[in-house]
Design an enzyme around this catalytic site. Sequence first.
Site, short mmCIF file in Angstrom:
data_model
loop_
_atom_site.label_atom_id
_atom_site.label_comp_id
_atom_site.label_asym_id
_atom_site.label_seq_id
_atom_site.Cartn_x
_atom_site.Cartn_y
_atom_site.Cartn_z
N SER A 61 99.37 -82.22 44.19
CA SER A 61 99.57 -81.25 44.85
C SER A 61 100.52 -80.72 44.83
O SER A 61 100.54 -79.37 45.40
CB SER A 61 99.53 -81.81 46.18
OG SER A 61 100.56 -82.37 46.36
N LYS B 112 101.20 -82.61 56.81
CA LYS B 112 101.85 -82.11 55.85
C LYS B 112 102.15 -80.48 56.93
O LYS B 112 103.17 -80.30 56.58
CB LYS B 112 100.86 -81.48 54.53
CG LYS B 112 101.34 -83.09 53.27
CD LYS B 112 100.51 -82.24 52.68
CE LYS B 112 100.76 -82.88 51.02
NZ LYS B 112 99.90 -82.42 50.49
#
Lengths: 208, 208, 208, 208, 208, 208
Positions: free
Chosen positions: F96, F139
Site C-alpha cells: 500500500s 488510515k
Amino acid sequence: FDKDLYEGNDLAGVVTGLAWTPVGGDILFIETNLSKGKGVLTLSGQLGDVMKESAVTALSYLKSHADEIGIDYRVFSQYDLHIHVPQGAVPKDGPSAGITMLVSMASIFTQRKIKKDLAMTGEITLRGKVLPVGGIKEKILAAKRANIKDIIMCYKNQKDVEEIGEEYTKGLTFHYVNYVEEVIEVALLEEKVKKPIVFTFTEDKKDC
Amino acid sequence: FDKDLYEGNDLAGVVTGLAWTPVGGDILFIETNLSKGKGVLTLSGQLGDVMKESAVTALSYLKSHADEIGIDYRVFSQYDLHIHVPQGAVPKDGPSAGITMLVSMASIFTQRKIKKDLAMTGEITLRGKVLPVGGIKEKILAAKRANIKDIIMCYKNQKDVEEIGEEYTKGLTFHYVNYVEEVIEVALLEEKVKKPIVFTFTEDKKDC
Amino acid sequence: FDKDLYEGNDLAGVVTGLAWTPVGGDILFIETNLSKGKGVLTLSGQLGDVMKESAVTALSYLKSHADEIGIDYRVFSQYDLHIHVPQGAVPKDGPSAGITMLVSMASIFTQRKIKKDLAMTGEITLRGKVLPVGGIKEKILAAKRANIKDIIMCYKNQKDVEEIGEEYTKGLTFHYVNYVEEVIEVALLEEKVKKPIVFTFTEDKKDC
Amino acid sequence: FDKDLYEGNDLAGVVTGLAWTPVGGDILFIETNLSKGKGVLTLSGQLGDVMKESAVTALSYLKSHADEIGIDYRVFSQYDLHIHVPQGAVPKDGPSAGITMLVSMASIFTQRKIKKDLAMTGEITLRGKVLPVGGIKEKILAAKRANIKDIIMCYKNQKDVEEIGEEYTKGLTFHYVNYVEEVIEVALLEEKVKKPIVFTFTEDKKDC
Amino acid sequence: FDKDLYEGNDLAGVVTGLAWTPVGGDILFIETNLSKGKGVLTLSGQLGDVMKESAVTALSYLKSHADEIGIDYRVFSQYDLHIHVPQGAVPKDGPSAGITMLVSMASIFTQRKIKKDLAMTGEITLRGKVLPVGGIKEKILAAKRANIKDIIMCYKNQKDVEEIGEEYTKGLTFHYVNYVEEVIEVALLEEKVKKPIVFTFTEDKKDC
Amino acid sequence: FDKDLYEGNDLAGVVTGLAWTPVGGDILFIETNLSKGKGVLTLSGQLGDVMKESAVTALSYLKSHADEIGIDYRVFSQYDLHIHVPQGAVPKDGPSAGITMLVSMASIFTQRKIKKDLAMTGEITLRGKVLPVGGIKEKILAAKRANIKDIIMCYKNQKDVEEIGEEYTKGLTFHYVNYVEEVIEVALLEEKVKKPIVFTFTEDKKDC
Ligand SMILES: [Ca+2]
Ligand SMILES: [Ca+2]
Ligand SMILES: [Ca+2]
Ligand SMILES: [Ca+2]
Ligand SMILES: [Ca+2]
Ligand SMILES: [Ca+2]
Ligand SMILES: [Ca+2]
Ligand SMILES: [Ca+2]
Ligand SMILES: [Ca+2]
Ligand SMILES: [Ca+2]
Ligand SMILES: [Ca+2]
Ligand SMILES: [Ca+2]
C-alpha cells in the site's frame, strides 16, 4: 511425471532421457538453447543440486574436448546456454541424466541431429567415464511404451538388462558404453538439423 | 560408495584417494579438468564445506609455489579449473582428500602423469604440512581390494598402520610424508601424459 | 583439537595462537599465504562469523597503517590473501585470534620472521586496541606443554595470569600490551624469512 | 558488554555511543577506518540488520550532504570504509547508534576531532532527522560511570531525562537536537586530529 | 485474488492470463516494461520459483527466435526488462502462466498490440512446446465472468473443455495450440500500440 | 509505530503515507535521497519483500516514463538512490505504500515540491494502475490526527470512505485515482524545492 511419447529428432539440443519415478519409469526431454551472450549458463525445470552439478560437469567436459567434438571454442564465451527439463513444476534430481544433458549440449553446439528413436540414461564423470544408474527395469518399460528403439547405458548396467525377461526388451537395441565419446558416437548424427544456427563471433576478446 | 578398482594413470588430473565410509573403506577418484577461461574454480560431486575448503587451500598452495612445481602462473587466470569427485549423488566431506586434490591439480597444471597403482590420504595445510587422518585400517583394506600398490600418508599415521596385522599390509608400500613437496615428489612422474594440453596464453593481462 | 607443539618460525605468515576449547587449552596455527591476484581474501578452516570479522578487521587495520608497518600498499590489490587455520575439520570461532591473525598478515606482507617460541591471544579493534580474552589459565597450560616461551596478551589479562600459581607460569615471559603496534613490536623480527617473496607490481592501476 | 570508560578523542572516527543492555546501560565505541580502495563498505562487530541499515543510511546522508560538511566527494569511491563496533563477539542491534555512526564517519571523512568527553544516542533518518530512543535512564547512568560530560540526544528524549533524579544528571550537559546538522555542530571540532590522513585522489574516474 | 475484469489491449506488454486459486478461477494480468539499461531482468509480484523459471524460459525462447518474431536482438542487452504480476501481495506460482508471460514479452519487444478480449493459459518449454495445465473448468468460468471472448490453451486441454457443459463455454472461442509460434500468431496483432517505444541502440558493444 | 504528525513539504523526496497497524492507523514518511553514483538502489527501514518489490516496480515505472514526467534519464545510471522508511526498527510490509514511494522518487528526481498537507495510500502496478488497499478507516483517522488535509487513494476505495461517518472525514479532501499519472498530477507541485540538487552528468557512458 505424465507418461510421454518420443517426439522426433528435428531439433538440435532436444534429447530423450529415461527417468525413474516413484510411480514407474518415464521418458523426459532435455532441451538446450543458445543465444548470443556472454557464456552464461541457465538451468531450469526444478533441478536438484546433483542434477545441476551433472550439467556443469557435462559442460566442462565439452569445453575441454571442444576440438575433438568439433565445437568452436568461442561459443562458450559468446553465447548463453540454457538447459530446461520439462515439466516445469516437477522437481527432478539425480546424476542419471548426465549423458543425456551432455548429448543435448553437444548437439546444440554442433547443430548436429540426434539419432532417431533413441533414449539414454547414465551418469558422467568429468574425465568422460559413464557410470551405471538405477531403475533400469522401469526405465526400459517406459522406453518401450514411449516408442523408443535404441537405448544407451553403461556396460555395468548390462546385467540389469539381462535380468529382465526378453519379452520386455524385444525390439530394443542396447548400446553399452564406458566413455562419453562412445555416447557421442552413437547419439550424434553427422547430419545437421534443418536451419542450423549460423554462429557469429566477434574476434577473440581481449581484456583491454 | 560402491567398491571401485584402480583405473590406471593415463589421464592428467585423475588421482586415487582413500575414503572412509560408514560401510567400510573405499577408493575414490579426484578428477580435474582445465578449459580456457578466466580462472574460475568449479567444485562438484556433492562436496561438503570442509572438503571445498581443502580444495581451495590446495589451489592457494599451488599458486604460491607455482615456480617450484613448474606451473606457468598464467594458467591460474586464463584457464578455468573444475574438480569433480564421482559418484555425483554421494555426499562427501572431510579434509582427508587434501593431498589427493592437490596432486590432481598439480598433475593437470603440469600435465605430468601420476605414479601408477598409487593412492593417498591426508589433510593439507596452507603452508604445505600434511596432517594425519582417520580410518586408516579401513582405507588400507580398500586399497588392497582395489589393487593399489603404493600409499602416501602422514608420518603421524604410521602408528595406525603398524597396529594392523602384516597380512593386511603385505604387498603395499607406504610413503610417509610431512610436507606437500614430498607428496608431489612421490606422486608426480616426470613423464607427461599422452597428448598433453598445449597451454596458450594471451599476453599478461593489464587492466588498462 | 589435538594437542600440538610449537613448530618454529621459518615461514612467513605462520603464527602460533592460543585457543580455549571445552577439553582444555591448545595452541593453533594461523597460516597466511599470498599469490598474485586482485586483492581477494579467502578464509578457511571452518571459521565462524566472529573470527571472520576479526580477520577482516585486522586486514583493514593493516591497510590503513601500511606505511608505518612498511607494507607496499599495492600488495593489497595485486595479490590474493588466504588465511587458513588447521585443522580443517575443526570449527573455530571467537575474537581471541585477532592479534594472531594480524601478526600473520603483517609477516606475510613484510616477509619478516616471527619471534621464536612465541604465542599470543587477544582481540583487536579497528583502531588498534588489544582487548582481553577468556580462558587464560587453560591457554597458559597449553602454551607450556607446547614449548612456548613468550606470550603476548592484553594488559587487562594480567590479573588472570597472576591468579595462576607460579609453578604454571615459570619459564614463560608475558608481554602485556594495549595496542597493536606493541604486538607487532614484540612479534615481528627485523630479519626476513629465507627466500622471501619478491613482490612484483604492475604500475598503479587506472580504470581507464 | 563489560563496563567501559571514556577513552579520549585523539583518533578520527572513534566516537562514544550509549547502549542499553539487559544488564544495564554501557558506553560503546564506534570505530571507523578508511583505506585506499573502491568505495567498499565493511561493517563488523556482530551488527544486526537494523544497525547495519542505520550505518548505510548515515553514509547516504553524508554522501548527499558532502559539500555542506566539507567532504571531498571522491573519497566515497576511491577509499574503502570499515566500521567496527567492539567487542567483536557481542551481538549488537537497534537504530540508536545512528547518530554515533554518522559522527564517526563524518570525523574520518573530514579528519576533524570529536568533542572531548562526549557521548550520544539517537536514531537518524535519511533526511537527517534525529529520532528519540529508549533506555535513557540506563544510558545516563552508564555515561556518568564512564566519565562522560556531554550527551547528545533527541529533543523528544528530554522528558525521559527530566524524569530522572537530578543527582543522576548532575555534572552532565545535555545537547538536545532535532537534526543531524545540530549533532555535527556539537560533536565535530574544527580542529583536525594529529597526523590526519592526506587524501590522494586519481582524476575523477571515467568508464571509458 | 479479487475477481478482476478484462481491461483492454491499449498497452504493449499487458496480457491476460487465467489462474486457478483455491477459491476458484480468476484472470490475472502480466505486465511487462522496458527501460534503457543493460539487459537486467526483474521479476516481481511474489512469484514462486517455478513461475520465475517460466519467465526465464520464455525469455530464452524469444532470444533464440528473435529474428523470426521480428525483435531487434540488441534490445536484450541494451534495455532492462521488468515483469510484474499484480496484486503485489498475493503469492503466485506454477508453470501455467508460461505462454502469457511469453506473449507479454513478445508484445513489449515488438510493441505490437495484443488481440482484444483474449486470455490464455499454458506451460511452455524451451523448444517452444505448449503443455497442458490444470484447473481448466475454473479458469473458463473466470474468463467468462471477466468478459473474455477468446482463450488460448494446449490441444491436450481440449478434452477438459469438452467435459464442461456447453452453457459454460458458449460465447467463448478456444484456440488450441501445440507450439509457441501458434500462440504468437493468435495473440499478437500486426498493429503496433499507440505511441510505441522508439528503440535506440548504441553500436553493438565491443569489450574493448 | 508511534503516532506521528505531518511535517511539511520543504524537502524533495519526503512524502507522507498512511499505514495500517495492529494498534490502529498511522502516518509514515517515505524518505528518498540521491547521491552521485552508478544507479545503485538501496532500501532500508526493515522493509518486507512485498514492499521492496513495490519500490522496484515504482522505479521501473519512472524509468519507462521519464520523458513524460520530466526526468533526465541519465540520473538513473549516474546517481545512487536510497529509500528509507523510518522508524528503522519497525518492520514494514505490504503493497500500500506503492504510490507514496513512487511520488517520493518522482519528487527527488525532479526536485519538485510535494503538495502541502497531503497523504496517500495505494498499490501500484507496473503499467501505472493504482489498486485499492485495506485499512481505510484506520488510515483516515490517523490522517486527521496527523493534520493531513488531502488524501489520494484508488477509486475502488471510495466505497470504504463512504462507509465511514461524515464526522470522521470532515475537513479531508479525497482525491480518487485510477492511474499513477493522476497521482503525480495531484501530488507534485510545479515549484521546485529550495536549493534543488543541480544534477551533473558525465557524457552518456559508452562501454568502450
Ligand atoms: Ca512425463
Ligand atoms: Ca538418478
Ligand atoms: Ca565407490
Ligand atoms: Ca576425513
Ligand atoms: Ca590442535
Ligand atoms: Ca575467544
Ligand atoms: Ca562494554
Ligand atoms: Ca536501540
Ligand atoms: Ca484478481
Ligand atoms: Ca499452474
Ligand atoms: Ca509512527
Ligand atoms: Ca498494505
